[in-house]
Design a protein around this motif. Structure first.
Motif, mmCIF file in Angstrom:
data_model
loop_
_atom_site.group_PDB
_atom_site.id
_atom_site.type_symbol
_atom_site.label_atom_id
_atom_site.label_comp_id
_atom_site.label_asym_id
_atom_site.label_seq_id
_atom_site.Cartn_x
_atom_site.Cartn_y
_atom_site.Cartn_z
ATOM 1 N N PRO A 81 0.789 -1.238 0.000
ATOM 2 C CA PRO A 81 0.000 0.000 0.000
ATOM 3 C C PRO A 81 0.816 1.281 0.000
ATOM 4 C CG PRO A 81 -0.997 -1.596 1.467
ATOM 5 C CD PRO A 81 0.291 -2.205 1.001
ATOM 6 N N ASP A 121 -0.837 10.076 -1.421
ATOM 7 C CA ASP A 121 -0.884 9.509 -0.079
ATOM 8 C C ASP A 121 -0.583 10.550 0.992
ATOM 9 O OD1 ASP A 121 -1.583 6.999 -0.964
ATOM 10 O OD2 ASP A 121 0.486 6.333 -1.188
ATOM 11 N N GLU A 181 -9.645 0.115 -4.949
ATOM 12 C CA GLU A 181 -9.291 0.199 -3.538
ATOM 13 C C GLU A 181 -10.487 0.070 -2.605
ATOM 14 O OE1 GLU A 181 -5.195 2.877 -3.635
ATOM 15 O OE2 GLU A 181 -7.117 3.863 -3.257
ATOM 16 N N THR A 205 -8.890 6.037 1.278
ATOM 17 C CA THR A 205 -8.181 4.757 1.169
ATOM 18 C C THR A 205 -6.670 4.922 1.166
ATOM 19 O OG1 THR A 205 -8.332 4.851 -1.253
ATOM 20 C CG2 THR A 205 -10.079 3.671 -0.088
ATOM 21 N N ASN A 253 -2.984 4.855 2.142
ATOM 22 C CA ASN A 253 -2.194 4.091 3.096
ATOM 23 C C ASN A 253 -2.969 2.939 3.739
ATOM 24 O OD1 ASN A 253 0.199 5.672 2.804
ATOM 25 N ND2 ASN A 253 -0.797 7.258 4.030
ATOM 26 N N LYS A 254 -3.976 2.450 3.045
ATOM 27 C CA LYS A 254 -4.728 1.294 3.540
ATOM 28 C C LYS A 254 -4.591 0.141 2.554
ATOM 29 C CE LYS A 254 -8.293 3.960 5.989
ATOM 30 N NZ LYS A 254 -9.757 4.211 6.123
ATOM 31 N N ASP A 294 -14.396 -6.808 4.942
ATOM 32 C CA ASP A 294 -13.373 -5.752 4.970
ATOM 33 C C ASP A 294 -13.871 -4.504 4.249
ATOM 34 O OD1 ASP A 294 -11.663 -7.464 6.269
ATOM 35 O OD2 ASP A 294 -10.586 -8.067 4.461
ATOM 36 N N GLN A 311 -14.795 -0.735 5.812
ATOM 37 C CA GLN A 311 -14.192 0.479 5.274
ATOM 38 C C GLN A 311 -15.259 1.508 4.924
ATOM 39 O OE1 GLN A 311 -10.649 0.829 2.247
ATOM 40 N NE2 GLN A 311 -12.508 0.641 1.050
ATOM 41 N N ASN A 355 -2.791 4.796 8.977
ATOM 42 C CA ASN A 355 -3.900 3.964 9.422
ATOM 43 C C ASN A 355 -3.428 2.676 10.059
ATOM 44 O OD1 ASN A 355 -6.103 1.799 8.918
ATOM 45 N ND2 ASN A 355 -7.150 3.774 8.708
ATOM 46 N N LYS A 356 -4.076 2.320 11.118
ATOM 47 C CA LYS A 356 -3.661 1.143 11.867
ATOM 48 C C LYS A 356 -3.834 -0.139 11.076
ATOM 49 C CE LYS A 356 -8.229 0.536 14.027
ATOM 50 N NZ LYS A 356 -8.969 0.480 15.296
ATOM 51 N N ASP A 357 -4.634 -0.097 10.019
ATOM 52 C CA ASP A 357 -4.816 -1.299 9.206
ATOM 53 C C ASP A 357 -3.664 -1.535 8.261
ATOM 54 O OD1 ASP A 357 -7.237 -1.805 10.356
ATOM 55 O OD2 ASP A 357 -8.368 -0.651 8.874
ATOM 56 N N LEU A 358 -2.752 -0.570 8.148
ATOM 57 C CA LEU A 358 -1.639 -0.707 7.200
ATOM 58 C C LEU A 358 -0.699 -1.806 7.649
ATOM 59 C CD1 LEU A 358 -0.082 0.323 4.754
ATOM 60 C CD2 LEU A 358 1.101 1.932 6.269
#
Length: 546
Positions: free
Chosen positions: A223, A394, A448, A508, A510-511, A519, A523, A541-544
């Motif tokens: 990502p 980004d 995305e 979206t 950095n995811k 999922d 989102q 993002n913590k999901d990265l």
């Protein structure tokens, strides 16, 4: 790292986030960006015709071009100062023998022997000039282009199904072959009906011949590098092809040779399996976990990395325990309210941006400047705009950036109508520059927000929507017969509407792209209307996954 966080992007990070393999995949996209330029833009150079034309009079052929025009074309109040569709109703043999020009009050009739065209503007025969698609038939090229986009809709339905059923690579090959074969057959057109049929069939390749390969390339990039790598690749290769195309047409010197030169290269796509891998996330969506792992291991091998065995085992457990149904269709998207709404909005945005992107190229002849130079200057914005957007997308996020860019597109469009000559071209170039960035963001945004199982179908539905709108794009350009600046003004309004849609879409940047429907639904639910993602103002993002 917990098991639930081990996905294919985790394997890619271990295999080398940005190494020789990613560079290789970038170069593997070159043929497909060239193919889509040939499929998409060639028709402009097959049908473009000088607006500066007048009735052909066989008896005047021994005179110079200017003398023939002065004799044959009655003066009028048009911007050319003479009639392009009528001539004097006289005995031209008598006119030639006496050397006297017809009186301005002489009755006129429609052109009887075809037309002559100012060859300083379009110096080679096009199908429009050969078939006489001007005056009462001047809508024929627009109609043929609209029918091309109808073919694109049908092709997207077919190719989208094939992509989700048999793989992205197979779909890319089939669609490109269709574009090449039917592009070659275009040279056998003898009338508007033949030409429309061949362009319809050629249109089935647009733009599946690019988007399928693009999806494959996107899935081999983690990502945090996805925006820069994909946009720089697009900018370099697409820009190179689109800048060269007008000069290829000029060098060919005939519309049939141009059709052949831009269609035959597409047949080389049969070699694609030698250098382009299958989509790993498509393999995962079909339960072919081991094959997807082999793709990641190949990345690691080329990048001289080793994926830890325990990471692979955790990935296998995660993939095999996934509750995602392997054969879910795009219908599932419409069963989930949040995901459905986001999908419909992003389709609307992509439709408006794509239609503006298409129509702006077709308004080049309204700029009162050299057609080929104008096309090249406007096309040259592809590279710098892709480089810029690749590195700032980004940073600012998708939403705020595309909103600003589309508003600027509208402003520059209005400014274009206020000038003529080089000033108008300068505004059109600026309009194209910001629109290119918006278009690149919109292209990347669609996949995305879609789950892997229906990513290709989702992208193709968005493309179908844009193709449906682009059916009207040639007629937007044709509206200049009523008011010369009307096409640009319409496009400026479309840009403003597209800008507004960005506020309703999830960020979206950095995811990771969603693997499952859950999922994607999460989102969509997490979206906040007035929250924007800027890398300096909030943590990644913590999901990265890294």
């Amino acid at each position: 790292m917990s098991e639930q966080h081990v996905d294919f992007d985790s394997l890619l990070s271990a295999a080398g986030e940005l190494g020789p393999y990613q560079l290789y995949m970038s170069f593997a996209m070159f043929p497909f960006y060239t193919f889509v330029v040939f499929v998409y833009f060639t028709q402009i150079f097959l049908t473009e015709v000088s607006p500066n034309h007048w009735c052909r009079i066989p008896e005047l052929e021994n005179l110079t071009e200017i003398e023939r025009r002065d004799y044959a074309a009655p003066p009028d109040e048009s911007r050319f100062g003479y009639s392009r569709c009528s001539t004097y109703d006289v005995n031209w043999a008598d006119i030639v023998s006496t050397g006297n020009k017809p009186d301005r009050k002489t009755p006129t009739i429609p052109c009887q022997h075809g037309w002559e065209f100012n060859k300083s503007e379009i110096p080679y025969p096009t199908i429009t000039s050969e078939m006489g698609w001007v005056c009462d038939k001047d809508s024929y090229p627009a109609t043929a282009q609209a029918i091309y986009f109808v073919g694109s809709i049908i092709g997207s339905l077919i190719i989208g199904y094939l992509a989700d059923r048999y793989g992205r690579l197979s779909a890319a090959i089939i669609s490109t072959l269709m574009g090449g074969i039917f592009g070659i057959l275009t040279i056998f057109s003898n009338n508007i009906y033949d030409f429309s049929v061949y362009r319809f069939l050629t249109g089935t390749a647009y733009d599946s011949c690019r988007i399928m390969a693009y999806l494959i390339c996107l899935e081999f990039i983690v990502p945090k590098h996805r925006s820069s790598v994909s946009n720089v690749t697009f900018g370099v290769f697409y820009c190179l092809a689109v800048i060269v195309l007008p000069w290829i047409a000029l060098a060919c010197g005939d519309w049939k040779i141009t059709a052949l030169v831009t269609s035959i290269p597409l047949l080389t796509v049969i070699l694609a399996p030698l250098y382009l891998p299958e989509s790993p996330k498509w393999l995962l969506s079909k339960g072919r976990v081991d094959e997807a792992i082999k793709k990641a291991e190949r990345v690691a091998e080329v990048n001289k990395k080793v994926i830890p065995p325990e990471l692979i085992e955790k990935f296998k457990v995660n993939a095999l325990n996934c509750e995602e149904a392997k054969d879910m269709s795009i219908i599932e998207v419409f069963k989930r309210p949040y995901l459905r709404n986001i999908f419909l909005i992003i389709c609307l945005q992509y439709t408006l941006v794509a239609m503006t992107f298409d129509a702006l190229f077709r308004t080049i002849n309204l700029l009162d400047f050299n057609f080929f130079i104008s096309f090249t200057l406007i096309s040259s914005t592809e590279l710098p705009s892709s480089l810029v957007v690749g590195f700032i997308m980004d940073v600012f996020g998708r939403r705020v950036l595309i909103f600003v860019l589309l508003v600027l597109t509208s402003i520059f469009g209005i400014m274009t109508t206020c000038f003529s000559g080089w000033q108008s071209v300068a505004c059109a170039v600026a309009m194209r520059f910001v629109l290119n960035m918006a278009y690149n963001i919109s292209i990347q945004w669609v996949p995305e927000v879609m789950p892997a199982a229906v990513r290709a179908s989702g992208v193709n539905i968005a493309h179908i929507c844009s193709s449906f709108a682009m059916i009207f794009s040639p007629y937007i350009v044709y509206s200049e017969v009523y008011y010369r600046s009307l096409p640009i003004l319409i496009l400026s309004v479309c840009s403003l509407v597209a800008a507004a849609t960005a506020l309703f879409l999830p960020e979206t940047a950095n995811k990771v792209m969603p693997q499952t429907f859950d999922d994607a639904e999460k989102q969509a639910k997490d979206h906040k209307l007035w929250v924007f993602a800027c890398s300096w103002s909030k943590p990644v993002n913590k999901d990265l996954k890294t």
